[in-house]
Design an enzyme around this catalytic site. Structure first.
Site, mmCIF file in Angstrom:
data_model
loop_
_atom_site.group_PDB
_atom_site.id
_atom_site.type_symbol
_atom_site.label_atom_id
_atom_site.label_comp_id
_atom_site.label_asym_id
_atom_site.label_seq_id
_atom_site.Cartn_x
_atom_site.Cartn_y
_atom_site.Cartn_z
ATOM 1 N N LYS A 173 -17.530 27.678 168.038
ATOM 2 C CA LYS A 173 -17.218 28.809 167.181
ATOM 3 C C LYS A 173 -18.429 29.157 166.318
ATOM 4 O O LYS A 173 -18.848 28.365 165.478
ATOM 5 C CB LYS A 173 -16.034 28.476 166.262
ATOM 6 C CG LYS A 173 -15.478 29.728 165.587
ATOM 7 C CD LYS A 173 -14.530 29.430 164.459
ATOM 8 C CE LYS A 173 -15.219 29.209 163.162
ATOM 9 N NZ LYS A 173 -16.040 30.343 162.669
ATOM 10 N N GLY A 226 -22.941 23.602 158.146
ATOM 11 C CA GLY A 226 -22.369 24.532 157.180
ATOM 12 C C GLY A 226 -22.369 23.907 155.798
ATOM 13 O O GLY A 226 -23.169 23.008 155.517
ATOM 14 N N THR A 228 -21.255 21.846 152.328
ATOM 15 C CA THR A 228 -20.824 20.463 152.078
ATOM 16 C C THR A 228 -19.308 20.369 151.895
ATOM 17 O O THR A 228 -18.668 19.433 152.396
ATOM 18 C CB THR A 228 -21.593 19.901 150.856
ATOM 19 O OG1 THR A 228 -22.974 19.829 151.237
ATOM 20 C CG2 THR A 228 -21.121 18.525 150.457
ATOM 21 N N THR A 230 -16.998 22.288 153.224
ATOM 22 C CA THR A 230 -16.370 22.412 154.550
ATOM 23 C C THR A 230 -16.551 21.118 155.331
ATOM 24 O O THR A 230 -15.636 20.651 156.012
ATOM 25 C CB THR A 230 -16.995 23.591 155.348
ATOM 26 O OG1 THR A 230 -17.110 24.710 154.498
ATOM 27 C CG2 THR A 230 -16.171 23.939 156.559
ATOM 28 N N GLU A 248 -24.230 18.618 159.347
ATOM 29 C CA GLU A 248 -25.478 19.112 158.737
ATOM 30 C C GLU A 248 -25.064 20.034 157.611
ATOM 31 O O GLU A 248 -24.562 21.132 157.860
ATOM 32 C CB GLU A 248 -26.306 19.885 159.769
ATOM 33 C CG GLU A 248 -26.712 19.085 160.995
ATOM 34 C CD GLU A 248 -27.672 17.950 160.668
ATOM 35 O OE1 GLU A 248 -28.375 18.030 159.648
ATOM 36 O OE2 GLU A 248 -27.697 16.975 161.431
ATOM 37 N N CYS A 282 -31.375 26.379 154.973
ATOM 38 C CA CYS A 282 -30.967 25.132 154.310
ATOM 39 C C CYS A 282 -32.182 24.327 153.861
ATOM 40 O O CYS A 282 -32.068 23.460 153.021
ATOM 41 C CB CYS A 282 -30.095 24.321 155.248
ATOM 42 S SG CYS A 282 -30.870 24.072 156.837
ATOM 43 N N GLU A 384 -26.172 24.152 145.018
ATOM 44 C CA GLU A 384 -26.837 24.974 146.035
ATOM 45 C C GLU A 384 -26.513 26.453 145.812
ATOM 46 O O GLU A 384 -25.347 26.825 145.726
ATOM 47 C CB GLU A 384 -26.359 24.566 147.435
ATOM 48 C CG GLU A 384 -27.093 25.313 148.524
ATOM 49 C CD GLU A 384 -26.589 24.986 149.920
ATOM 50 O OE1 GLU A 384 -25.366 24.940 150.124
ATOM 51 O OE2 GLU A 384 -27.434 24.782 150.820
#
Ligand code: NAD
Length: 480
Positions: A173, A226, A228, A230, A248, A282, A384
């Site tokens: 996805k 994605g 943190t 999630t 990641e 990122c 972030e």
């Protein structure tokens, strides 16, 4: 308006419930296509197709699988301009960036694993006079890959390529914010008659389609990139099911600049590491620490240069920054600028939305922003932001900067600028990060382990690491 379709068992299909939602073009702030709002039943079909395809796909020789992966790579290259335009339109990034970074890298990802798999050997461990162990590495079966919006096809292919090369079948996805290039990849699969069921792409939201992939009892591993939060949700579901997990996640990377660096090279690279892709990489260095001896010089030059940078619509060949990915993301980034002010920060450049002329007047543009005067441990310096916003902070010595650099919950990457060899090694050793660049930024060798420590993730991607992740070792002992 064009309706994007899922791609299941080698066919374009509509979501079973027939529902779609809008795909917004960030440069203009208006919808230009529609995305399937897929649900668990669509994921079910995709998993079924992947499971059926697994015996024949995993039964191919590695040369045959390598050939198929290479055809995907060539197929993307054959539609290069279509991919470049789609990536820039979907994400808001300058077209030059999609042309020089995103799509070439997606092409390389397939090529890299197409050839890499052919060098992936089994290990053996002899017990002298007793026997020999050999370790097979078997594909897992059906795996789930879920990716974010910032480098859409680049990160999507970074997962699905090693997954397929090692013999797995995939249910994937892409981000619901940037689905288009994954859709184009399905057209490439159709062009080349790619074996059906090996790669199934289901579009939709994370909490529905993504969640169904994570929860499905047949998906043996989840590779996720994605946020943190999630990642935590996914781990909560997948860990008790004993799935393999590669996560990641977010970052808040330090860019550490010592007095003795090569100033001009550092400045050119720091401009990129701060604002490339509107700061939505990122690996961007959003916390800039500058040693006191050059702090004032750095500040003056950096601010002057950034104030001149061109924020423009993505197809403008001179655009240095394009649009950020969505309205909600723009609002989130700007809310951090307000927070920084409340926390005592001074805005040296940017700090506001940029309004372009029609037809881009409703687009999501932010002026590149530099903030100084903040404590290292305030929220602006700990959380972030993932946009074109950096902070600059002076420091005295190594000890001082190391403490500040390591103070966040994240540990993805770090950049160190110095000509003192011993110091560079000491710092690289002590910094809490999965990736360290010395006198460089974003130099990537696809063979190296890629990923973060602390809340930046679990596991590593790239090279052998990715191929090990997508395979299960089986040790066999044979007695002499
Ligand atoms: P996100 O976590 O919101 O979404 C990422 C993907 O996960 C999307 O496809 C989304 O639909 C899906 N998802 C969301 N909720 C889910 C759930 N409950 N179950 C399953 N799937 C779900 O992240 P984003 O906003 O798309 O991307 C930005 C984040 O990604 C930033 O935090 C950034 O640092 C991080 N990122 C990390 C790396 C890395 O390599 N470490 C690379 C790029 C981006």
């Amino acid at each position: 308006m064009e309706k994007i379709q899922n791609y299941i068992n080698g066919k374009f299909v509509a979501p079973q419930a027939g529902k779609y939602f809008d795909n917004i073009e960030p440069a203009k702030g208006i919808a230009y296509s529609q995305i399937p709002d897929s649900q668990a039943e669509d994921v079910e079909e995709a998993v079924k197709a992947a499971k059926e395809a697994f015996p024949s796909w995993s039964g191919l020789s590695i040369e045959e699988r390598g050939d198929w992966m290479m055809k995907l790579s060539v197929g993307i290259a054959a539609r290069m301009s279509e991919f470049v335009e789609a990536e820039s339109r979907d994400n808001g990034k300058p077209i030059k960036l999609a042309e020089h970074v995103d799509i070439p890298r997606a092409i390389s990802n397939f090529k890299f694993f197409a050839t890499g798999i052919q060098h992936y050997a089994s290990e053996s461990h002899e017990m002298v006079g007793v026997g020999v162990n050999y370790t097979l590495r078997k594909p897992l079966g059906v795996v789930g890959c879920i990716s974010p919006w910032n480098l859409p096809l680049y990160l999507f292919s970074w997962k699905i390529a090693p997954a397929m090369a090692t013999g797995n079948c995939v249910v994937a996805k892409p981000s619901e914010v940037t689905p288009y290039t994954a859709y184009l990849l399905c057209k490439v699969m159709e062009d080349i008659n790619f074996p059906k069921g090996v790669l199934n792409i289901v579009h939709g939201f994370g909490h529905t389609a993504g969640d169904a992939i994570v929860r499905h009892e047949v998906t043996k591993a989840i590779s996720f990139t994605g946020g943190t939060t999630t990642g935590k949700t996914i781990a909560t579901i997948a860990a008790p099911m004993f799935k393999k997990l590669s996560l990641e996640l977010g970052g808040k990377n330090p860019n550490i600049i010592f007095d003795d660096c090569d100033f001009d090279e550092m400045m050119t690279t720091t401009i990129r590491s701060s604002f490339a892709n509107q700061g939505q990489i990122c690996l961007c260095g959003s916390r800039i620490f500058v040693q006191k001896g050059i702090y004032e010089r750095f500040k003056k030059e950096f601010v002057e240069k950034i104030k001149k940078s061109r924020v423009s619509f993505p197809t403008d060949p001179k655009a240095q920054l394009g649009a950020v990915v969505s309205k909600s993301h723009m609002e989130k980034v700007l809310s951090y600028v307000e927070l920084a002010k409340e926390e005592g920060g001074t805005i040296l450049a940017g700090g506001h939305q940029v309004k372009l002329e029609a037809p881009y007047d409703a687009g999501f543009y932010i002026a590149p922003t530099i903030i100084e005067g903040l404590e290292f441990n305030c929220r602006t310096n700990q959380e972030e932001i993932f946009g074109p916003v950096v902070t600059i902070t002076p420091f005295e010595n190594e000890e001082d900067v190391l403490m500040m650099a390591n103070s966040t919950e994240y540990g993805l990457s770090a950049t160190i600028w110095t000509n003192d060899l011993k110091r560079a090694h000491r710092m690289a050793n002590d910094i809490e990060a999965g990736i360290v660049w010395i006198n460089a930024w974003l130099v990537r060798d696809l063979r190296t382990p890629f990923g973060g420590t602390k809340s930046s993730g679990v596991g590593r991607e790239g090279g052998w690491e990715a191929m090990k992740f997508f395979t299960e070792p089986k040790n066999v002992f044979v007695k002499y």
